[in-house]
Each structure stands twice: as structure tokens, then as C-alpha cells.
Design a protein around this motif. Structure first.
Motif, short mmCIF file in Angstrom:
data_model
loop_
_atom_site.label_atom_id
_atom_site.label_comp_id
_atom_site.label_asym_id
_atom_site.label_seq_id
_atom_site.Cartn_x
_atom_site.Cartn_y
_atom_site.Cartn_z
N TYR A 3 0.80 -1.15 -0.06
CA TYR A 3 0.08 0.21 0.00
C TYR A 3 0.98 1.31 0.03
CZ TYR A 3 -4.43 -2.57 1.06
OH TYR A 3 -5.62 -3.02 1.06
N PHE A 4 1.86 1.14 0.85
CA PHE A 4 2.77 2.47 0.81
C PHE A 4 3.53 2.90 -0.43
CE2 PHE A 4 2.69 0.88 5.22
CZ PHE A 4 2.06 1.85 6.06
N LEU A 5 4.07 1.72 -1.11
CA LEU A 5 4.53 2.03 -2.37
C LEU A 5 3.65 2.52 -3.52
CD1 LEU A 5 7.39 1.56 -3.98
CD2 LEU A 5 6.72 -0.67 -4.55
N GLU A 6 2.63 1.66 -3.40
CA GLU A 6 1.47 2.21 -4.50
C GLU A 6 1.25 3.83 -4.30
OE1 GLU A 6 -1.90 -0.20 -3.65
OE2 GLU A 6 -0.66 -2.15 -4.08
N LYS A 7 1.00 4.31 -2.91
CA LYS A 7 0.64 5.60 -2.79
C LYS A 7 1.76 6.55 -3.23
CE LYS A 7 -0.58 8.45 1.27
NZ LYS A 7 -0.73 8.58 2.51
N TYR A 8 3.19 5.98 -2.81
CA TYR A 8 4.34 6.85 -3.12
C TYR A 8 4.42 6.89 -4.68
CZ TYR A 8 9.20 7.53 -3.96
OH TYR A 8 10.52 7.98 -4.42
N LEU A 9 4.02 5.98 -5.31
CA LEU A 9 4.19 5.95 -7.04
C LEU A 9 2.75 6.57 -7.65
CD1 LEU A 9 5.60 2.18 -7.67
CD2 LEU A 9 6.92 4.64 -7.70
N ASP A 10 1.67 6.66 -6.58
CA ASP A 10 0.66 7.18 -7.13
C ASP A 10 -0.01 6.40 -8.51
OD1 ASP A 10 -1.65 8.73 -7.50
OD2 ASP A 10 -0.53 10.15 -8.58
N PRO A 67 -2.45 3.12 -10.30
CA PRO A 67 -3.56 2.30 -9.92
C PRO A 67 -3.24 0.69 -9.52
CG PRO A 67 -3.57 2.84 -12.25
CD PRO A 67 -2.29 3.56 -11.36
N ALA A 68 -2.29 0.50 -10.28
CA ALA A 68 -1.77 -0.93 -9.89
C ALA A 68 -1.78 -1.25 -8.46
CB ALA A 68 -0.33 -1.23 -10.56
N HIS A 69 -2.03 -2.83 -8.17
CA HIS A 69 -1.88 -3.09 -7.03
C HIS A 69 -0.62 -4.17 -6.89
CE1 HIS A 69 -6.56 -3.05 -6.17
NE2 HIS A 69 -6.10 -2.10 -6.70
N ILE A 70 0.19 -3.70 -5.70
CA ILE A 70 1.64 -4.25 -5.90
C ILE A 70 1.45 -5.22 -4.59
CG2 ILE A 70 3.76 -4.15 -5.86
CD1 ILE A 70 3.38 -1.20 -6.85
N TYR A 71 1.89 -6.65 -4.68
CA TYR A 71 2.15 -7.43 -3.69
C TYR A 71 3.64 -7.95 -3.82
CZ TYR A 71 -3.06 -7.50 -4.02
OH TYR A 71 -4.27 -7.26 -3.78
N TYR A 72 4.10 -8.26 -2.41
CA TYR A 72 5.34 -9.00 -2.58
C TYR A 72 5.41 -10.05 -1.50
CZ TYR A 72 6.57 -5.42 1.07
OH TYR A 72 6.71 -4.61 2.06
N LYS A 73 5.86 -11.13 -1.63
CA LYS A 73 6.28 -12.26 -0.83
C LYS A 73 7.53 -12.05 -0.23
CE LYS A 73 5.21 -16.52 0.54
NZ LYS A 73 4.15 -16.76 1.61
N TYR A 74 7.51 -12.12 0.86
CA TYR A 74 8.55 -11.64 1.82
C TYR A 74 9.46 -12.79 2.34
CZ TYR A 74 11.52 -8.97 5.21
OH TYR A 74 12.34 -8.50 6.01
N GLU A 75 10.31 -13.12 1.90
CA GLU A 75 11.24 -14.38 2.62
C GLU A 75 12.47 -13.92 3.41
OE1 GLU A 75 10.49 -17.74 1.82
OE2 GLU A 75 8.70 -17.00 0.98
N GLY A 76 12.35 -12.62 3.63
CA GLY A 76 13.38 -12.22 4.59
C GLY A 76 13.21 -12.13 6.03
N ALA A 103 4.45 -0.79 -12.24
CA ALA A 103 3.50 -0.04 -11.66
C ALA A 103 3.67 1.44 -12.39
CB ALA A 103 3.75 0.11 -10.27
N LEU A 104 4.33 2.03 -12.60
CA LEU A 104 4.32 3.31 -13.36
C LEU A 104 3.88 3.32 -14.66
CD1 LEU A 104 7.70 4.62 -11.78
CD2 LEU A 104 5.39 5.22 -11.50
N LYS A 105 3.93 2.19 -15.44
CA LYS A 105 3.32 2.00 -16.75
C LYS A 105 2.08 1.89 -16.46
CE LYS A 105 6.66 -0.84 -19.10
NZ LYS A 105 7.16 -2.18 -19.52
N CYS A 106 1.33 1.35 -15.19
CA CYS A 106 0.04 1.40 -15.08
C CYS A 106 -0.49 2.70 -14.76
CB CYS A 106 -0.07 0.43 -14.02
SG CYS A 106 -0.20 -1.34 -14.42
N LYS A 107 0.25 3.36 -14.22
CA LYS A 107 -0.12 4.84 -13.85
C LYS A 107 -0.39 5.50 -15.06
CE LYS A 107 1.73 8.96 -11.57
NZ LYS A 107 2.80 9.43 -10.93
N GLU A 108 0.39 5.52 -16.31
CA GLU A 108 0.13 5.86 -17.60
C GLU A 108 -1.00 5.39 -18.18
OE1 GLU A 108 3.71 5.53 -20.20
OE2 GLU A 108 4.84 6.58 -18.75
N THR A 109 -1.26 4.25 -18.10
CA THR A 109 -2.50 3.57 -18.75
C THR A 109 -3.70 3.62 -18.05
OG1 THR A 109 -1.78 1.37 -18.19
CG2 THR A 109 -0.96 2.18 -20.01
#
Lengths: 456, 456
Positions: free
Chosen positions: A91-98, A100-109, A401-407
Motif C-alpha cells: 500500500y505504501f509503495l502504491e501511494k508513493y508511486l501514485d 492504480p496498480a496493486h502491488i504485492y510481494y512475497k517476503y522471504e526475509g 506500476a508506473l506503466k499502469c499509472k500511464e495507462t
């Protein structure tokens, strides 16, 4: 759970954790070409692999028909220390990039070794213990694999010798200290403990070592002591153990009825990428989805984007069986200013085959300065300091995600965050000080690597 | 959920995360004595604190009647990056110790700053941002607090100056690099940027600095620039922000109807201990439980076990208000061979009062070699490399579990695992090399500290 609000972190319960690994080979329309004995040029046999690897791992390596392998209870218990790992909605990254994409990451750390490597380390160590093996040897470069193996061997109370690239053991004393805290013996490589090590030292007393040399020493030491050797990437059984990443991701996404449009993984030896996309790629082969898969490589080590699909040695010492894979040649040496990891010259045969067949749609290179820029932005908004390796995937996820912002498209983008960068601060310091640069790979560098390919 | 099998990790959902902090002062039968203005000897007023601290934090600091404070949504959103944190059932440790006891730990190391400090860092930064403050200053020793503050300030886009004890900034370049990666400015202290720094440097050009000096510089810089100053422990509002640790622990335990018999926390400034036991201690005051609470201190800095309950300065520079607390005297200097953290000379006034009144039952000291031994054993069986600070609690939890082995009692032991030790490998290396020793505190060392207490 359709239409339910998606939390920041999707956790599975321990009961929901997969009880089987997925072997994608059972679903591949065509198998990758077999490993070859470099002496005879013939496909390698089970009996030729057994002196080096544990029996059950050899069986897994060569199995092309069993779709699912049960994960032994002992391994599942260990997994519960740090699994199921969270699937995070960025959510934070989506907001930062402004975007519309939904970004998910599988965190193995979330484990102390700091990466996904522990998933296969504990499996390989379990089978060694079960077989009554006296001890294990391996090599490590940056140190994540050595740390994972030291944790696994501490758990099963098995001696471990880690040949650590000498320059790395000197530059990363803290990594070395973690391995030692878990009881692993660290031997800077090249060393006087093996024939190949002594030979290399005699020829070049001041050498800082290489992963290829460390592999050769670890294999020699295993055979000499009746230990077994373990490898943290590339091989088919490693990719299978890592399938748990993708299986958990799938279960988490399905809880909220999320269908990924794009899946992204960084690719060094291919175990993370293969593990993350495994089950999804298997379903794509069966026509059940049309996910766009992207492998991300460093500009300095572009095995899929600029390598050849050819038989090559798995190590620079040219002692291993030959694998058919995308490779820059075992003699390829990344530019010395490369700090972003993923330095392996080749690529998992499974991942290579998926790429060759078009199931893995795309391989993309990114430069290390743009990788560290993305890493720092990600750290500041998502609160996790990522490993440089993982940050290759972050960079491409941000680009998509930035491409999604354009489209204006609200695509679902899923990427693998393989680990944390706590032991990579030297590279971050270099970046922060403005002292990091990029190197274009020249045709001459590539040619030198290709010249090292075996003539079959 | 009675009788249900307890998982390795008990997670709350994001909806179950507490929406309020708990202010134990509202339940204390008697308040701790007020902070005093060292010049006048009079209780400090709101207006005297406002030039240094944010208004809302001053209000929280002085509030003795409001039992619960709403956690603003912005802070709860940030918490979701890394909270709710898991309550872990230490099945592996129990098996290793062969104890009938049930051991649980609340694990606060899942965020990049590596400790619980982030819980109050984000809160303090939020109130600063809300008040329109231009920037923040603070000090850091080992670096966990500085890292937490840099993450919080990156999130709210607020400038941050961290005065880092010079010798620590030199010995821990990677900690410094993490702070810088999050955009924090690191100034080795003493520095030329402040009057007090210049004075100390003139008197002692080769000094490696101290926490006391760094605090003085940070406060001076805050006042000079119209910034505000933030502190990571000791103060009442910090203990309140950390109450989320205990509130989550309580919710997790109740899910499985687990009633703790013993709760254990390491104690430096007291924020972790106060946060962990807060809600449970409040209920104990009300006669609702009879949990045995244990504070664990390093042998080298035993403020509760061997200190005096007296008014003292909070910093060694003697610039802060006076607090009534257990203290070794602001002039007390732990032995130079002490590597285990928790070096603060005093103790949170709230925690001190709870101890004085017998709600906090016991303070116990442990030596650093036994702490590191416990840390290493814990790492090998539980898979988490603990911070030296946290390992004080691990040591006592193990001791209590071994007592249960003798008596056959299946007590529920809960301890706080405040963080990870990734940036403390120098101390682990010292321990592994057999180069770590313990120092008995002599009466002379104690007396020197007590001589520094202010005469009221």
C-alpha cells in the motif's frame, strides 16, 4: 473472502502451510535436456551423482513425473519457525508511486539467514541426517547460503564446512561470525585444506578466491571425508524445495480472489524465480492462466538476456556435470565494480527451459545504480531494507506500476522479495556516497565468456 | 479457543491490533514522584517541557488519569508494516531444555530497525509532524534508536539529526549507513556543531564521546533550530507507547486461554519491560492476577538491584529535569569490557515505582558471558539471532524453565524478545573467540556513581 478489504500482510495459518512441494517438471510438455558427464558426454546417472549428493536428493533431481513430493514432518516443523511467510500488499509503495496498480510481494526475509535459501537448506540437511551422513560441505559467496546451511546444520546437529570466498570472508566478517555462531566452520577459499586449493594458491598466492574455486574445494572435501555436498541454487531439487514460495503465494492470493497479471523475480541461479513462479507457470502450461512472468538480471551478469542456451559447467572450476542452460560461459567474470549480487554465470535448467519455451515471457536487465535507487525508495516507504538481489525485482515492479499509472490499468503485480540487506551495507554506503557506477558489458567480455564454453 | 493446539507463532489479525495505548499511571495507587526542575527543585511544568518536547507528548507525559489514549490512524497504519508482532511458542527451546514449562516470547525484531523502539519512534514523529515541527534531533548509542527514528522520519518526511556516540559511529559503520539510507543525518558526538560539543572537544580532543554528551548536543541543537528533541526510553509517554507490546501479548494469550505465571523483560531504560508488563501489572494492581514479574539487568549496570531510589539527572551531562528512579548515579560508568547493552544508569520512573511498590516482584542481574551463552543456544534452537539486550531475558527464561524441570511444574513463562543482533556481531565474535569476560562491580565503582547524585 471476495471483496473483503485486503490487509497489509496476508498470513496463512500454520495449518494452511503447504504439505507438499511442487515439481514443475511433471507438468512441462518437454523436459530440459539431461545433465551430461563431461568426460563421456553421456547423460549423468543416479550412481554418478550419489558420491556427491544425498540419495533422496538425487532421486528428486532426476524425477520428471511425480507432481507433488510430501514435505517430511521434520522439515515442516522447522518451516514453522519462519513460515508461512507474509504476502505483503505494498500500500505504501502504491501511494508513493501514485499508481492504480496493486502491488504485492512475497517476503522471504523474516528468518535470520535473511533470505529464501533456508527453504532448501533445511530440506537438504534433513535428507543428509536421515541418510546418516557424517557432515556436509558447501561454498558461499555473499554468505546468505552459508548462513542458511549453518542454521540448518545447527538444528540437525550435523557438522558443516563452509568454503567462503576469501575476499568475501575478509570483507564480511560479520557474515562469517553469524555462520560461526550457528556452529558452522568457515574456511576462507582457496585454502590449504584441499588439493585444488593448494594448487590454486601455489599458482596465485595472492588470490581473493572465487565461487568456482570454493565449489571445487567443497566437492573435494566432501568426497574425501565421506561427507556430502550441498548446493543452494540451480539444481532441479532446489527449485522444487523453493516451490513453497509460490504455493504459499497462490494460497494467500486465492484467499482474497486476487489474480496476478504480472509476476516478477530476480534471477541469479534461478531458485527464487523458479520457486515463486513454479506453480503458476505449471498452470500456465496447462492453459489455466496467462500471467506475464519477468526474470530480472543485473546488467553486469545477463545470462538470459545476452547469454547462450548451451551446455556448460555449473562451476568455474569445470568439475561439475554439464547442464543445458542460458549461460555466459563458466569463464565469464562480471565487472569488479558490480555490487548487486546475482553473479552466477548460468541459470537453472528448469528456468532456462521455461524461458526457452516462452512460458517465462521475459528477461530484463537493470543497472545497479537504478537497483539501489529503487532499494532506497522502497526501504523508506515500505520499511524493509531489501537485499540488493531482491531489489532487482523491486525496480521492475516499480517500472511496471508506473506503466499502469500511464495507462490507468489496475494490474495485480506480484514480486518476490527474497531477503534483507543488513549484511550488504558496504554496497549501500557506496551508493549513498555517490561512488557506485554501472558497467556496460562489452562484446569482448561476452566473447571471453563464450570462449570458455565446452566444445561438445 | 480453549484446548486448541497452540501454533508456533500466534498472530493477531490487523483488526485485532490494539487501537489504544494503555497508561498504567491511571491504575497506579500512588504516582511516581514528579520530575523536578534542577534549578528550582520544583515539579517541572508543562510550559518548561514544551520548548524541548512536542505538546501532545508533554500532555501524555504528565497525564495520570486517562487510562487509554487512542492511537491515531496514521500511526496504526504505520504499525501495520510490522505489527501485530508474533507471540512465539518456544517449542524448540522447551524441547532443548527438556522442561515441562511452556515458554512464550513476544518477538519485536521483525522490523528493519531491529527492535521495539520503532513503536514509540513513529508515535513521537507523528506528533512532531502534526505540530508542524521543522525537524527532530536525538542521540543514539548502539544505534537501534537512531535507526528507528530514521525510519519514522523517512515515513513522515521530516529532517532528522542523530548525534551518534563517536566511538559507536566508528565501530558500527553499518548502523550509521542504515540510518543514512533512511535519510537521517548522522553527526558523531562530540561535534563542532554545538557549544557543549565544542567545549568537550576543547577539553578532551581525543574523546570517543558518551550517551550523556550526545543527549546534551541533541537537546541544544533542537532548541537552537526550533526543532524538537525525542527520547527513546525512560519517559512515561515512551512506556505508554510501548504498552502495545503487552496489549498484543494479552490478546494473543487470551485466544488460547493461556495465563502467564512469570513474565520477564530485560531492562535498560525500562521501556521494553514497562511496555511488556504494563497491562498485566495494571491488572495485578487491581488484584486480577498474581503474575511474577522479573526485570533482568546486566551485572555491569545493575540500577535496580544495586542502585538507589533517588532523584537524579536523566543524562550524564546533567542538563535534564530530575527524575525519581532507581539509579547508579549519572556519573556511573559501566566497565569498558561490557558489550551487552542496557548501559543506562537509571530506570524509567514508572518501572522504578512499580518495583518500589512490589508490583514488579524481582530484579535480577546476569553476567554477560552467561547472556551470550544463552543467546547462542537460543539462536541455534529457535533460529533467531537475538540482540544482546534481549538475551538477558532469554537467560532468565531458560533458568526459570530449568527450575520447572526440577519441580515438574508446567508454568507459563512469557518473555520479551526485543530485537535482533545482526549489528552486534562484534560482541558475538568476541564471545566465540573466548575473549569475553565479566566484571564484578566494586563498592568503589558504585560509590563513585552515588557521589554524582544531586544534593537536594
Amino acid at each position: 473472502m471476495k471483496n473483503k478489504e485486503i490487509p497489509y500482510k496476508i498470513y496463512l495459518s500454520e495449518e494452511e502451510m503447504p504439505k507438499q512441494w511442487y515439481n514443475i517438471k511433471a507438468d512441462m510438455k518437454e523436459q530440459h535436456e539431461p545433465f551430461l558427464n563431461p568426460g563421456t558426454g553421456q547423460p549423468i546417472t543416479r550412481d554418478e551423482l550419489r558420491p556427491i549428493f544425498c540419495d533422496e536428493l538425487v532421486d528428486q533431481e532426476l524425477d520428471t513425473t511425480t507432481r507433488y513430493f510430501d514435505i517430511p514432518k521434520e522439515i515442516r516443523d522447522f518451516y514453522k519457525m519462519y513460515r508461512p511467510s507474509p504476502l505483503v500488499r505494498a500500500y505504501f509503495l502504491e501511494k508513493y508511486l501514485d499508481t492504480p496498480a496493486h502491488i504485492y510481494y512475497k517476503y522471504e526475509g523474516t528468518n535470520t539467514s535473511g533470505s529464501h535459501k533456508l527453504n532448501t537448506a533445511i530440506a537438504q540437511t534433513y535428507y543428509a541426517k536421515k541418510q546418516g551422513v557424517k557432515g556436509l560441505t558447501t561454498e558461499t559467496g555473499a554468505g546468505q547460503w552459508g548462513t542458511a546451511m549453518s542454521m540448518a546444520c545447527a538444528y540437525f546437529d550435523l557438522p558443516l564446512k563452509v568454503y567462503m570466498v576469501k575476499v568475501s570472508s575478509e570483507q564480511k566478517p560479520y557474515r562469517k561470525a553469524v555462520i560461526q555462531t550457528y556452529g558452522g566452520e568457515v574456511i576462507p577459499s582457496p585454502s590449504e585444506t584441499t588439493e585444488i586449493g593448494r594448487k590454486i594458491l601455489a599458482e596465485n598466492p595472492g588470490t581473493g578466491g572465487s565461487l568456482g574455486c570454493a565449489i571445487s574445494e567443497a566437492v573435494e572435501e566432501a568426497v574425501k571425508n565421506n561427507y556430502k555436498y550441498v548446493l543452494g541454487s540451480v539444481l532441479d531439487h532446489v527449485v522444487m524445495h523453493q516451490s513453497i514460495i509460490g504455493l504459499e503465494t497462490k494460497a494467500a492470493l486465492e484467499k482474497y480472489d486476487i489474480k496476478p497479471d504480472i509476476m516478477i523475480g530476480c534471477a541469479g541461479g534461478g531458485s527464487n524465480l523458479g520457486g515463486l513462479i513454479g506453480i503458476f507457470a505449471g498452470e500456465k502450461i496447462q492453459g489455466k492462466n496467462d500471467i506475464h512472468f519477468i526474470a530480472v538480471e543485473p546488467q553486469s551478469c545477463p545470462s538470459m538476456t545476452r547469454g547462450k542456451y548451451a551446455y556448460d559447467f555449473c562451476d568455474t572450476g569445470k568439475t561439475t556435470p554439464l547442464a543445458k542452460m542460458y549461460t555466459l560461459g563458466a569463464g565469464f567474470i562480471p565487472s569488479p565494480n558490480h555490487a548487486g549480487g546475482l553473479r552466477y554465470h548460468g541459470m537453472s535448467p528448469i528456468v532456462s527451459k521455461l524461458y526457452h519455451d516462452g512460458i517465462l515471457d521475459e528477461a530484463r536487465t537493470v543497472s545497479q545504480t537504478e537497483v539501489f535507487k529503487a532499494a532506497e525508495e522502497f526501504a523508506r516507504v515500505e520499511g524493509i531494507l531489501p537485499a540488493p538481489e531482491s531489489s532487482h525485482a523491486i525496480k521492475v515492479a516499480m517500472d511496471e506500476a508506473l506503466k499502469c499509472k500511464e495507462t490507468g490499468e489496475a494490474k495485480n503485480i506480484v514480486f518476490g522479495l527474497t531477503g534483507t540487506g543488513y549484511f550488504d551495507m558496504t554496497a549501500y554506503m557506496q551508493y549513498n556516497a555517490g561512488e557506485m557506477s554501472d558497467t556496460e558489458i562489452t562484446d569482448e567480455m561476452l566473447q571471453k565468456g563464450f570462449d570458455s564454453l565446452p566444445k561438445l
